[in-house]
Structures are given as structure tokens and as C-alpha cells.
Scaffold this active site. Sequence first.
Site, PDB file in Angstrom:
ATOM      1  N   GLY A 258       0.815  -1.215   0.000  1.00  0.00           N
ATOM      2  CA  GLY A 258       0.000   0.000   0.000  1.00  0.00           C
ATOM      3  C   GLY A 258       0.845   1.260   0.000  1.00  0.00           C
ATOM      4  O   GLY A 258       2.072   1.221   0.113  1.00  0.00           O
ATOM      5  N   ASN A 259       0.168   2.378  -0.166  1.00  0.00           N
ATOM      6  CA  ASN A 259       0.824   3.686  -0.053  1.00  0.00           C
ATOM      7  C   ASN A 259      -0.217   4.721   0.340  1.00  0.00           C
ATOM      8  O   ASN A 259      -1.411   4.550   0.066  1.00  0.00           O
ATOM      9  CB  ASN A 259       1.559   4.071  -1.344  1.00  0.00           C
TER      10      ASN A 259
ATOM     11  N   THR B 259       8.789   4.580  -1.685  1.00  0.00           N
ATOM     12  CA  THR B 259       8.551   3.283  -2.320  1.00  0.00           C
ATOM     13  C   THR B 259       9.254   2.147  -1.579  1.00  0.00           C
ATOM     14  O   THR B 259      10.392   2.314  -1.112  1.00  0.00           O
ATOM     15  CB  THR B 259       8.990   3.309  -3.814  1.00  0.00           C
TER      16      THR B 259
ATOM     17  N   SER C 203       6.504   6.778  -3.485  1.00  0.00           N
ATOM     18  CA  SER C 203       5.791   5.567  -3.906  1.00  0.00           C
ATOM     19  C   SER C 203       5.720   5.494  -5.426  1.00  0.00           C
ATOM     20  O   SER C 203       5.523   6.513  -6.103  1.00  0.00           O
ATOM     21  CB  SER C 203       4.360   5.606  -3.343  1.00  0.00           C
ATOM     22  N   SER C 204       5.818   4.281  -5.938  1.00  0.00           N
ATOM     23  CA  SER C 204       5.704   4.081  -7.387  1.00  0.00           C
ATOM     24  C   SER C 204       4.325   4.521  -7.898  1.00  0.00           C
ATOM     25  O   SER C 204       4.148   4.714  -9.100  1.00  0.00           O
ATOM     26  CB  SER C 204       5.951   2.608  -7.732  1.00  0.00           C
ATOM     27  N   GLU C 205       3.368   4.691  -6.989  1.00  0.00           N
ATOM     28  CA  GLU C 205       2.012   5.109  -7.385  1.00  0.00           C
ATOM     29  C   GLU C 205       1.804   6.613  -7.233  1.00  0.00           C
ATOM     30  O   GLU C 205       0.667   7.080  -7.155  1.00  0.00           O
ATOM     31  CB  GLU C 205       0.958   4.345  -6.567  1.00  0.00           C
TER      32      GLU C 205
ATOM     33  N   HIS D 172      -4.110   3.813  -0.587  1.00  0.00           N
ATOM     34  CA  HIS D 172      -4.134   2.749  -1.595  1.00  0.00           C
ATOM     35  C   HIS D 172      -3.616   1.488  -0.927  1.00  0.00           C
ATOM     36  O   HIS D 172      -2.567   1.512  -0.266  1.00  0.00           O
ATOM     37  CB  HIS D 172      -3.243   3.101  -2.789  1.00  0.00           C
TER      38      HIS D 172
ATOM     39  N   HIS E 296      -3.994  -3.222  -0.936  1.00  0.00           N
ATOM     40  CA  HIS E 296      -4.381  -4.431  -1.666  1.00  0.00           C
ATOM     41  C   HIS E 296      -5.176  -5.331  -0.712  1.00  0.00           C
ATOM     42  O   HIS E 296      -4.729  -6.438  -0.401  1.00  0.00           O
ATOM     43  CB  HIS E 296      -3.142  -5.179  -2.174  1.00  0.00           C
TER      44      HIS E 296
ATOM     45  N   TYR F 257     -26.806  -0.756   2.001  1.00  0.00           N
ATOM     46  CA  TYR F 257     -26.914   0.708   1.921  1.00  0.00           C
ATOM     47  C   TYR F 257     -25.587   1.417   2.162  1.00  0.00           C
ATOM     48  O   TYR F 257     -25.390   2.559   1.733  1.00  0.00           O
ATOM     49  CB  TYR F 257     -27.997   1.222   2.883  1.00  0.00           C
TER      50      TYR F 257
ATOM     51  N   HIS G  60      -5.501  -5.558  -9.072  1.00  0.00           N
ATOM     52  CA  HIS G  60      -4.537  -4.745  -8.339  1.00  0.00           C
ATOM     53  C   HIS G  60      -4.980  -4.485  -6.893  1.00  0.00           C
ATOM     54  O   HIS G  60      -4.382  -5.009  -5.968  1.00  0.00           O
ATOM     55  CB  HIS G  60      -4.329  -3.433  -9.112  1.00  0.00           C
TER      56      HIS G  60
ATOM     57  N   TYR H 190     -25.936  12.381   9.474  1.00  0.00           N
ATOM     58  CA  TYR H 190     -25.507  11.316  10.379  1.00  0.00           C
ATOM     59  C   TYR H 190     -24.018  11.357  10.711  1.00  0.00           C
ATOM     60  O   TYR H 190     -23.607  10.865  11.747  1.00  0.00           O
ATOM     61  CB  TYR H 190     -25.865   9.956   9.763  1.00  0.00           C
TER      62      TYR H 190
HETATM   63  P1  13P Z   1       5.191   1.345  -3.452  1.00  0.00           P
HETATM   64  O1  13P Z   1       6.001   0.567  -2.434  1.00  0.00           O
HETATM   65  O2  13P Z   1       6.065   1.953  -4.515  1.00  0.00           O
HETATM   66  O3  13P Z   1       4.287   2.352  -2.775  1.00  0.00           O
HETATM   67  O4  13P Z   1       4.296   0.343  -4.291  1.00  0.00           O
HETATM   68  C1  13P Z   1       3.362  -0.512  -3.765  1.00  0.00           C
HETATM   69  C2  13P Z   1       2.140  -0.616  -4.610  1.00  0.00           C
HETATM   70  O5  13P Z   1       1.037  -0.615  -4.117  1.00  0.00           O
HETATM   71  C3  13P Z   1       2.183  -0.675  -6.054  1.00  0.00           C
HETATM   72  O6  13P Z   1       0.866  -0.718  -6.528  1.00  0.00           O
END
Ligand code: 13P
Length: 218
Positions: free
Chosen positions: A34-35, A49, A77-79, A98, A100, A119, A161, A214
Site C-alpha cells: 500500500g501507499n 517506495t 511511492s511508485s504510485e 491505496h 491491496h 446501503y 490490483h 448522520y
Molecule cells: P510502493 O512501495 O512503490 O508504494 O508500491 C506498492 C504498490 O502498491 C504498487 O501498486
Amino acid sequence: MNHVPTLSDIDVRQAIIDACLDMNRLGINQGTSGNISVRSRDGILITPTSLPYKTMTPQDVVWMGFDGRIEGTRQPSSEWRFHIDIMRAKPNVNAIVHAHPTACTTLSIMEKSIPPIHYMVAVAGGHDIRCAPYATFGTKELSHNALSALEGRAACLLAHHGMIATSSTLDKAMWLSVEVETLAKQYLGCLPMGEPPLLSEEEIANVIAHMSNYGHKD
Ligand code: 13P
């Protein structure tokens, strides 16, 4: 006029690291898949990254300007592309998670969006949580696909992904990530019995109106 205290740069960096550790503790991510980013000055603070969260220090978090400038000793991060593009396109977004998560990613492998099964789908801003078409990680194409899937939505799946959740604060983006993963688990639980019955778009609009009173509203 009331003074609104803001978190110092170092506190935001630490909050990002804490959220990374929480992602893995909460079971919505594993390893360094994640990032996370938080809006900062004219750009974002973003996780570096491939650095294990356990060893990450505030100095490892990278500042990246909307003009592409980088401040820090690590690579972002690569993202970074979709983090930057989403923050630029959505001024109300101040934090992006982000990850997984297994249920979201399982649905994304099947290239399935989450329909209005419950809902709580409304917490992402509409009657479904879309799955963006696949593109290679870190690419402009992935960023484009994610932005389209996030139109009118605070979260989306990324085919083959993972998941993106956005919000006005990091705490809310983390909360939304867990809610989206919960919905994905519920949908996966239904699918062996067939496609579940769905709530109507009108009912989800009704729920969104109720939620504004709410506390689920951004
Ligand atoms: P990073 O370590 O570069 O954040 O990449 C992880 C990642 O989620 C690639 O989709």
C-alpha cells in the site's frame, strides 16, 4: 476568529506512518503493497517506495510538489502519479489510501464493481464502487483509469490490483478503506449463492441524503 490548530509537518509524517502500520494491523494490506498520501503545501506528503513500514521514520516520507519537485532522501511511492492526479483533480480530497485488501482485490481480479448490495455502498458517494480497468502499476494510464472510476465517488477498485479510498482527512480515508473492504467481503459472501438482489439507485440517493445528517458526510 477561532484559531484552527493544524498538524505540524512532522506530525503529518508520523500520522502517515501510523496509518500504514494500521492498514496492515487491520488486515487491509500486507507487506509494502500500500501507499498513503496527505495534501501538504502545493503538493503531497507520500510514503516512500518499498520501505517496510516498521522501519519508516518521518524523514523517510517524501514531499512531492504538483510540479513534480521532490523533497526528501527517498523516492516517492511508485504510485505517486495517481496520488498527485487525484489531489489535483479533487480539491476536497486531502488524504488517499491505496492498499491491496484481499476481498477488494479478489473482486478486482474478477473485474467486478461493488453494486448496491447494502446501503453502506453509499459511503463511497454513489450507488456502486466502480472497478477501474487494468493498467500497469505506476503508469499514467492507471492514473487516468482510477480518476474515471472515482468520478462522483470517494473510492474505487483497480482491476487485478487493489483499492483506492479518498477523503478530507486521513482518519476518514482509513475508515472508508475498512468499509469498502467490508462491503467487498459481504459481496463475496453472497456470490456463491448467485448475484444478490440490489438496492435501487433511488434508495442509495435517499441514503446519501440521510447520511448527510448522520456523520458519514465529508
Ligand atoms: P510502493 O512501495 O512503490 O508504494 O508500491 C506498492 C504498490 O502498491 C504498487 O501498486
